[in-house]
Design a protein around this motif. Structure first.
Motif, mmCIF file in Angstrom:
data_model
loop_
_atom_site.group_PDB
_atom_site.id
_atom_site.type_symbol
_atom_site.label_atom_id
_atom_site.label_comp_id
_atom_site.label_asym_id
_atom_site.label_seq_id
_atom_site.Cartn_x
_atom_site.Cartn_y
_atom_site.Cartn_z
ATOM 1 N N LYS A 51 111.217 16.155 20.933
ATOM 2 C CA LYS A 51 111.504 16.344 19.406
ATOM 3 C C LYS A 51 112.122 14.664 18.430
ATOM 4 N N GLN A 52 112.447 14.095 19.875
ATOM 5 C CA GLN A 52 111.625 12.683 19.407
ATOM 6 C C GLN A 52 110.846 11.846 20.088
ATOM 7 N N VAL A 53 110.791 10.796 20.044
ATOM 8 C CA VAL A 53 109.274 9.937 20.287
ATOM 9 C C VAL A 53 110.166 8.918 21.489
ATOM 10 N N LYS A 54 111.356 8.061 20.125
ATOM 11 C CA LYS A 54 111.976 7.576 20.928
ATOM 12 C C LYS A 54 113.227 7.640 22.385
ATOM 13 N N SER A 55 113.678 6.843 22.767
ATOM 14 C CA SER A 55 114.921 7.870 23.651
ATOM 15 C C SER A 55 116.355 6.983 22.919
ATOM 16 N N ASN A 56 117.334 7.769 23.319
ATOM 17 C CA ASN A 56 118.968 6.984 23.101
ATOM 18 C C ASN A 56 119.009 6.526 23.205
ATOM 19 N N ARG A 57 118.520 5.800 24.258
ATOM 20 C CA ARG A 57 119.360 4.158 25.085
ATOM 21 C C ARG A 57 118.536 3.151 24.617
ATOM 22 N N GLN A 58 119.497 1.932 24.462
ATOM 23 C CA GLN A 58 118.703 0.752 24.727
ATOM 24 C C GLN A 58 120.144 -0.036 25.126
ATOM 25 N N HIS A 59 120.473 0.627 26.107
ATOM 26 C CA HIS A 59 121.209 -0.819 26.544
ATOM 27 C C HIS A 59 122.115 -0.209 27.995
ATOM 28 N N LEU A 60 122.529 -1.544 28.620
ATOM 29 C CA LEU A 60 123.076 -0.558 29.766
ATOM 30 C C LEU A 60 123.952 -2.437 30.069
ATOM 31 N N LEU A 61 124.742 -1.865 30.956
ATOM 32 C CA LEU A 61 125.984 -3.299 31.269
ATOM 33 C C LEU A 61 125.866 -2.909 32.014
ATOM 34 N N THR A 62 125.951 -4.016 33.312
ATOM 35 C CA THR A 62 126.213 -4.037 34.950
ATOM 36 C C THR A 62 127.500 -3.880 35.254
ATOM 37 N N PHE A 63 128.044 -3.443 36.580
ATOM 38 C CA PHE A 63 129.210 -4.268 37.283
ATOM 39 C C PHE A 63 128.818 -4.245 38.389
#
Length: 484
Positions: free
Chosen positions: A377-389
């Motif tokens: 229903k949409q082309v792009k994922s809703n995620r653009q970033h991720l923090l890593t600890f």
């Protein structure tokens, strides 16, 4: 009047049954320390005798992620998967080692509790690694039962064996032993079934597969939908494959272990097909983190492959957190290969939406609902970033194609070969490192001082947004095994 009431009740029961039938079954399988380059559907069959036809077939029938991101260790990734939160929010941003406490708490919202609230019959089979105490175990985190279970990590069998070889006191050997457990009812204490030693290491994947297959057959004709999580143990070292798979890969113990993992996955997929529920079953297949390349038992050094990416299990580089992932839902998710960003944290909000369960709003979530993207229903994922600890440190920020590091990982000061958790952290002089992962997958060229300083503005913004959530929801103390 009595007949009318009975008729209304019958109609209501039929409606409830029909509503339950509309909800898809969900089978989620999780590999252990499998790298991006280990499956033939990811490496184009370039890894010699290691072939994975069953997993490849699953990938071809669903959406295969080429930018699936997780956390850099078994416990952290599992915590992120179950809670939809960064592992540091639940105090599990390091691997839980033998003798350590910590784990999921009674008030945690998990995939298990969410699916149970949505009317699902729920079962967990295999490796857990989210806390040794009863309150943290599957049967107390939304699952109706836990089969062929063990609390910790497979390399603990090496620790137990070393104690025995060294002639350690019986009491210490007993305390260090790893056991297979099971819990058949929610709330009960898990019972020891047998010891998990090097001999049973060869058998465990077969038993996990058999338990999963038996559960699918049992639930296929039931009215309620089911949610099955399978925690595979392969290819986590030591890779003592079942005798039926020794030498099958021509690529040593690690390769044999992957061939077995593929075959066991095939058993589960065949059970879904034979039960006639394929079209109404979502199958998710993931790895929990990248491969261990250096810090393994000697016979397995170099066995794993993280493809073109730098890093391995335990550090913050791309090879540690970018690995294999795929999802199949016939008639709903179009077969494809997709390079949009998706993370292990996204499955809780996504599945909650699919099954019609609203998550409580009394805590922050780091996962994104990806339903519309998965369904086209949409082309792009809703995620653009991720923090890593890792432990108590923020060690990396991913935004679009950029990887940004406030610190640097290096090989061990005593052994320049070892990386990952056995490596060392070195502070920068105040300027984060920046790499463009699309142009430079090996992260060889720092571009922070070559016209890309503007990326640091995004970096600061993302960290500020995360820190703002801590005001009302502070993290518990983060684990650190070297500072007390």
């Amino acid at each position: 009047m009595k007949k009318r009431i009975l008729s209304m009740l019958a109609t209501g029961l039929v409606a409830l049954s029909a509503h339950a039938a509309e909800k898809p079954n969900v089978v989620l399988m999780l590999a252990d320390n499998l790298g991006y380059g280990d499956l033939s559907c990811y490496n184009g069959g370039s890894r010699g005798g290691i072939t994975t036809p069953n997993i490849d077939q699953l990938a071809s029938e669903g959406m295969r992620f080429t930018q699936f991101l997780c956390e850099p260790g078994c416990t952290p990734s599992r915590a992120g998967l179950l809670t939809g939160q960064y592992s540091i929010r639940s105090g599990m941003s390091l691997i839980i080692v033998p003798g350590a406490s910590g784990g999921l708490q009674p008030d945690d919202v998990t995939l298990g509790t969410t699916m149970k609230s949505a009317g699902y019959n729920t079962t967990y089979v295999g490796k857990w690694h989210l806390g040794p105490e009863a309150q943290s175990q599957p049967q107390n985190q939304g699952f109706d039962q836990w089969l062929v279970g063990f609390k910790g990590t497979t390399d603990s069998v090496l620790y137990s064996e070393s104690l025995k070889t060294a002639g350690a006191p019986d009491g210490l050997q007993k305390a260090a032993a790893t056991y297979i457990t099971e819990a058949k009812k929610p709330g009960e204490a898990a019972k020891v079934v047998q010891i998990y030693d090097r001999e049973y290491r060869r058998q465990i994947e077969s038993d996990i597969a058999d338990a999963a297959v038996g559960y699918i057959k049992e639930q296929a004709d039931k009215e309620d939908p089911f949610f099955l999580m399978v925690g595979w143990t392969r290819p986590h070292f030591p890779n003592d494959a079942h005798p039926d798979f020794v030498g099958k890969s021509n690529a040593g113990p690690y390769g044999d272990s992957i061939v077995e993992l593929d075959a066991r996955t095939g058993q589960v997929l065949d059970a879904i097909d034979e039960a006639g529920i394929k079209n109404n079953t979502i199958v998710i297949w993931l790895s929990d983190n990248g491969a261990t390349v250096t810090g393994t038992v000697p016979a397995e050094v170099g066995g794993g492959s993280n493809g073109p990416f730098r890093g391995e299990l335990g550090d913050g580089y791309e090879g540690s957190i970018r690995t294999a992932g795929m999802i199949r839902w016939p008639g709903k998710i179009a077969p494809s290969v997709n390079n949009e960003m998706v993370s292990v944290h996204d499955f809780l909000p996504t599945l909650a939406n699919i099954v019609g369960e609203e998550l409580p709003d009394d805590r922050p979530y780091d996962g994104f609902d990806q339903t519309d993207w998965l369904l086209g229903k949409q082309v792009k994922s809703n995620r653009q970033h991720l923090l890593t600890f890792v432990g108590d440190r923020l060690i990396a920020v991913r935004w679009n194609q950029f990887r940004i590091y406030p610190i640097e990982y290096h090989s061990s000061s005593t052994n320049p070969v070892l990386g990952g958790y056995l490596g060392t952290i070195r502070e920068t002089a105040g300027m984060p490192r920046i790499y463009d992962i699309n142009a430079d997958p090996g992260e060889l060229m720092d571009i922070a001082v070559s016209g890309n300083g503007w990326v640091l503005g995004i970096y600061s913004k993302l960290i500020k947004e995360y820190k703002a959530t801590l005001k009302d929801h502070p993290n518990p103390p983060a684990p650190n095994m070297t500072k007390f």
